[in-house]
Design an enzyme around this catalytic site. Structure first.
Site, mmCIF file in Angstrom:
data_model
loop_
_atom_site.group_PDB
_atom_site.id
_atom_site.type_symbol
_atom_site.label_atom_id
_atom_site.label_comp_id
_atom_site.label_asym_id
_atom_site.label_seq_id
_atom_site.Cartn_x
_atom_site.Cartn_y
_atom_site.Cartn_z
ATOM 1 N N PRO A 79 0.934 -1.268 -0.034
ATOM 2 C CG PRO A 79 -0.954 -1.189 1.288
ATOM 3 C CD PRO A 79 1.043 -1.654 1.107
ATOM 4 C CD GLU A 80 2.272 2.670 -4.419
ATOM 5 O OE1 GLU A 80 2.599 4.113 -4.957
ATOM 6 O OE2 GLU A 80 2.077 2.224 -5.804
ATOM 7 N NE ARG A 84 2.175 -14.039 0.516
ATOM 8 C CZ ARG A 84 2.604 -13.750 -0.856
ATOM 9 N NH1 ARG A 84 1.875 -12.405 -1.819
ATOM 10 N NH2 ARG A 84 3.804 -13.540 -1.244
#
Ligand SMILES: [Zn+2]
Length: 275
Positions: A2-3, A114
């Site tokens: 995510p940016e 993950r």
């Protein structure tokens, strides 16, 4: 990962739910996401502590605690940070990494399928040195074209690599670097120190445009990213180049090209519109 727009979306949504809340109990299911903090110290610091502010720096959510500590959450590709009103379902519990029971009977949950994200606990001094290593925030008022020019023009590296370098400018990753360079008409492989003054100004404008557009769309969801309320973002429908290699350029109609030669990540661009 995510940016800036995705993390800002999460932060804006959880801020009103979390600010002022005290942690009644905290549980950590996995320790491999921890950085520079032990399980014991993290849980001891969180218990009976209160969240006083929820902020963002670069691509990280910053949860400020009354003790002066900051819990820095960098949600990886498969991470989410959500305040739940109701007891967690079995599925929600399966990948929950950190669960904080709050004093209004809600739960703050960091979930990461993950476990590619990280949790970091910093005291005041640690936070200052951490934040000082990160470049300016591109949506701040103080981020002018001149600031961008100072941050990038001494480098001979490819401009795409340079604007993704968190030490130079905060929050920009692969998706928004591709998009901003396309909109500015700049070849992603061009050496940063060879950009013209007009190109720097154009890039400054398109970086802000693309980040603000993504914020309005609650971010980009390809697979796992979810907002602070568990919804999907919708900026994937507005992308001009990222993920569109081989498709026609929206400006000139020629085929977009994807290369991994610049930074081993997918760079998609139009060879005729970007120079
Ligand atoms: Zn084109």
């Amino acid at each position: 990962v995510p940016e800036l727009p995705e993390v800002e979306t999460i932060v804006r949504q959880i801020r009103p739910r979390l600010t002022g809340r005290t942690v009644r109990a905290a549980a950590l299911k996995k320790t491999d996401v921890l950085r520079a903090v032990s399980r014991q110290r993290l849980l001891r610091t969180l218990r009976r502590n209160r969240f006083t502010a929820v902020e963002r720096r670069a691509k990280h959510a910053v949860l400020v605690l009354a003790s002066g500590h900051r819990l820095i959450v960098q949600p990886g590709m498969t991470g989410s940070l959500i305040v739940h009103d109701q007891a967690l379902t079995e599925a929600q519990r399966t990948y929950a990494v950190l669960i904080c029971d709050l004093d209004d009977n809600t739960q703050l949950v960091y979930r990461d399928v993950r476990r590619l994200g990280t949790l970091l606990l910093l005291d005041q001094r640690g936070w200052v040195s951490y934040s000082d290593r990160i470049g300016p925030e591109p949506l701040d008022q103080s981020f002018t074209p001149e600031v961008l020019r100072e941050r990038i023009t001494r480098s001979r590296q490819a401009i795409k690599k340079v604007i993704m370098d968190q030490g130079r400018v905060a929050g920009i990753g692969n998706i928004y670097a591709n998009e901003a360079l396309f909109l500015a008409g700049i070849d992603p492989s061009k050496a940063a120190n060879r950009l013209s003054g007009d190109q720097v100004k154009a890039l400054h404008r398109t970086v802000q445009e693309v980040l603000e557009g993504a914020l309005r769309a609650s971010g980009t969801t390809f697979r796992d990213y979810r907002t602070g309320t568990g919804e999907r973002g919708s900026f994937q429908f507005e992308l001009k180049v990222y993920g569109r290699g081989g498709e026609p350029c929206v400006r000139c109609g020629r085929r977009l090209v994807t290369t991994h030669a610049i930074d081993s990540r997918a760079t998609t661009f139009c060879p005729s519109c970007q120079s």
